[in-house]
Motif scaffolding. Structure first.
Motif, mmCIF file in Angstrom:
data_model
loop_
_atom_site.group_PDB
_atom_site.id
_atom_site.type_symbol
_atom_site.label_atom_id
_atom_site.label_comp_id
_atom_site.label_asym_id
_atom_site.label_seq_id
_atom_site.Cartn_x
_atom_site.Cartn_y
_atom_site.Cartn_z
ATOM 1 N N ASN A 64 0.815 -1.210 0.000
ATOM 2 C CA ASN A 64 0.000 0.000 0.000
ATOM 3 C C ASN A 64 0.850 1.261 0.000
ATOM 4 N N ALA A 65 0.454 2.228 -0.795
ATOM 5 C CA ALA A 65 1.130 3.530 -0.804
ATOM 6 C C ALA A 65 0.696 4.333 0.413
ATOM 7 N N VAL A 66 1.685 4.887 1.124
ATOM 8 C CA VAL A 66 1.409 5.778 2.256
ATOM 9 C C VAL A 66 2.312 6.998 2.142
ATOM 10 N N PRO A 67 1.863 8.153 2.625
ATOM 11 C CA PRO A 67 2.682 9.363 2.486
ATOM 12 C C PRO A 67 3.815 9.458 3.512
ATOM 13 N N GLU A 68 3.650 8.850 4.676
ATOM 14 C CA GLU A 68 4.654 9.000 5.732
ATOM 15 C C GLU A 68 5.752 7.947 5.618
ATOM 16 N N LYS A 69 6.950 8.313 6.071
ATOM 17 C CA LYS A 69 8.067 7.384 6.109
ATOM 18 C C LYS A 69 7.993 6.557 7.385
ATOM 19 N N LYS A 70 8.556 5.378 7.338
ATOM 20 C CA LYS A 70 8.630 4.519 8.512
ATOM 21 C C LYS A 70 9.660 5.112 9.468
ATOM 22 N N ILE A 71 9.287 5.248 10.756
ATOM 23 C CA ILE A 71 10.222 5.862 11.698
ATOM 24 C C ILE A 71 10.491 5.009 12.935
ATOM 25 N N VAL A 72 9.666 4.019 13.210
ATOM 26 C CA VAL A 72 9.906 3.166 14.386
ATOM 27 C C VAL A 72 9.820 1.697 13.980
ATOM 28 N N LYS A 73 10.246 0.833 14.885
ATOM 29 C CA LYS A 73 10.232 -0.602 14.642
ATOM 30 C C LYS A 73 8.812 -1.113 14.411
ATOM 31 N N ASN A 74 8.694 -2.078 13.484
ATOM 32 C CA ASN A 74 7.396 -2.721 13.243
ATOM 33 C C ASN A 74 6.949 -3.481 14.490
ATOM 34 N N ARG A 75 5.664 -3.472 14.758
ATOM 35 C CA ARG A 75 5.117 -4.304 15.834
ATOM 36 C C ARG A 75 4.697 -5.663 15.295
ATOM 37 N N LEU A 76 4.529 -5.764 13.996
ATOM 38 C CA LEU A 76 4.181 -7.010 13.318
ATOM 39 C C LEU A 76 5.117 -7.118 12.134
ATOM 40 N N HIS A 77 5.622 -8.318 11.867
ATOM 41 C CA HIS A 77 6.562 -8.463 10.756
ATOM 42 C C HIS A 77 6.388 -9.826 10.099
ATOM 43 N N ILE A 78 7.103 -10.020 9.008
ATOM 44 C CA ILE A 78 7.063 -11.270 8.251
ATOM 45 C C ILE A 78 8.286 -12.096 8.605
ATOM 46 N N ASP A 79 8.107 -13.409 8.770
ATOM 47 C CA ASP A 79 9.209 -14.352 8.902
ATOM 48 C C ASP A 79 9.285 -15.151 7.614
ATOM 49 N N VAL A 80 10.509 -15.332 7.095
ATOM 50 C CA VAL A 80 10.689 -16.105 5.866
ATOM 51 C C VAL A 80 11.819 -17.116 6.059
ATOM 52 N N PHE A 81 11.781 -18.187 5.282
ATOM 53 C CA PHE A 81 12.931 -19.056 5.119
ATOM 54 C C PHE A 81 13.687 -18.496 3.934
ATOM 55 N N GLY A 82 14.999 -18.328 4.029
ATOM 56 C CA GLY A 82 15.708 -17.773 2.889
ATOM 57 C C GLY A 82 17.195 -17.671 3.095
ATOM 58 N N ASN A 83 17.843 -17.054 2.108
ATOM 59 C CA ASN A 83 19.282 -16.868 2.088
ATOM 60 C C ASN A 83 19.578 -15.387 2.301
ATOM 61 N N VAL A 84 20.204 -15.078 3.416
ATOM 62 C CA VAL A 84 20.468 -13.681 3.780
ATOM 63 C C VAL A 84 21.303 -12.973 2.717
ATOM 64 N N ASP A 85 22.356 -13.628 2.236
ATOM 65 C CA ASP A 85 23.229 -12.985 1.240
ATOM 66 C C ASP A 85 22.470 -12.651 -0.037
ATOM 67 N N GLU A 86 21.588 -13.542 -0.479
ATOM 68 C CA GLU A 86 20.806 -13.268 -1.691
ATOM 69 C C GLU A 86 19.827 -12.125 -1.464
ATOM 70 N N LEU A 87 19.220 -12.061 -0.285
ATOM 71 C CA LEU A 87 18.296 -10.963 0.021
ATOM 72 C C LEU A 87 19.032 -9.629 0.098
#
Length: 121
Positions: A64-87
């Motif tokens: 979603n498009a929002v006008p404000e920039k992110k300024i604090v830590k997320n209270r909810l986030h995504i967990d993924v299986f993956g390769n850190v170097d590739e990300l």
């Protein structure tokens, strides 16, 4: 049951670019590209961008498009299986490496949204 899971939503200053980033990171596709309407209708660029797992295994994500920039830590986030170097090569940034306290790496996407990366099973 008062509620059940529907979708995940991510806010972004540049929702088009962030949708593309998450598609590249997760192997997702834009829903309107994956399943275009027959009448040739095209989603307006200012509207939220739905991205989906083409295999149907993962949840629908709305960027979603929002006008404000992110300024604090997320209270909810995504967990993924993956390769850190590739990300990181795709544009993510490592915030915290796996250590004696946590068994995952914490990264942020190009817009600063935190997500945790676990080693692939």
């Amino acid at each position: 049951m008062p509620a059940r899971f529907k979708d995940i939503c991510l806010d972004a200053g540049d929702h088009q670019a962030l949708a593309d980033w998450w598609c590249a990171a997760m192997g997702y596709v834009r829903r309107d590209v994956h399943d275009p309407p027959e009448d040739g209708w095209v989603r307006p660029t200012e509207w939220p961008v739905p991205i989906v797992d083409p295999a149907g295994a993962g949840p629908l994500i709305w960027v979603n498009a929002v006008p404000e920039k992110k300024i604090v830590k997320n209270r909810l986030h995504i967990d993924v299986f993956g390769n850190v170097d590739e990300l990181v090569a795709l544009g993510a940034t490592v915030v915290r490496r796996k250590d004696a306290e946590i068994d995952w790496d914490v990264l942020v996407d190009p817009e600063g949204n935190e997500f945790c990366v676990f080693a692939p099973r």
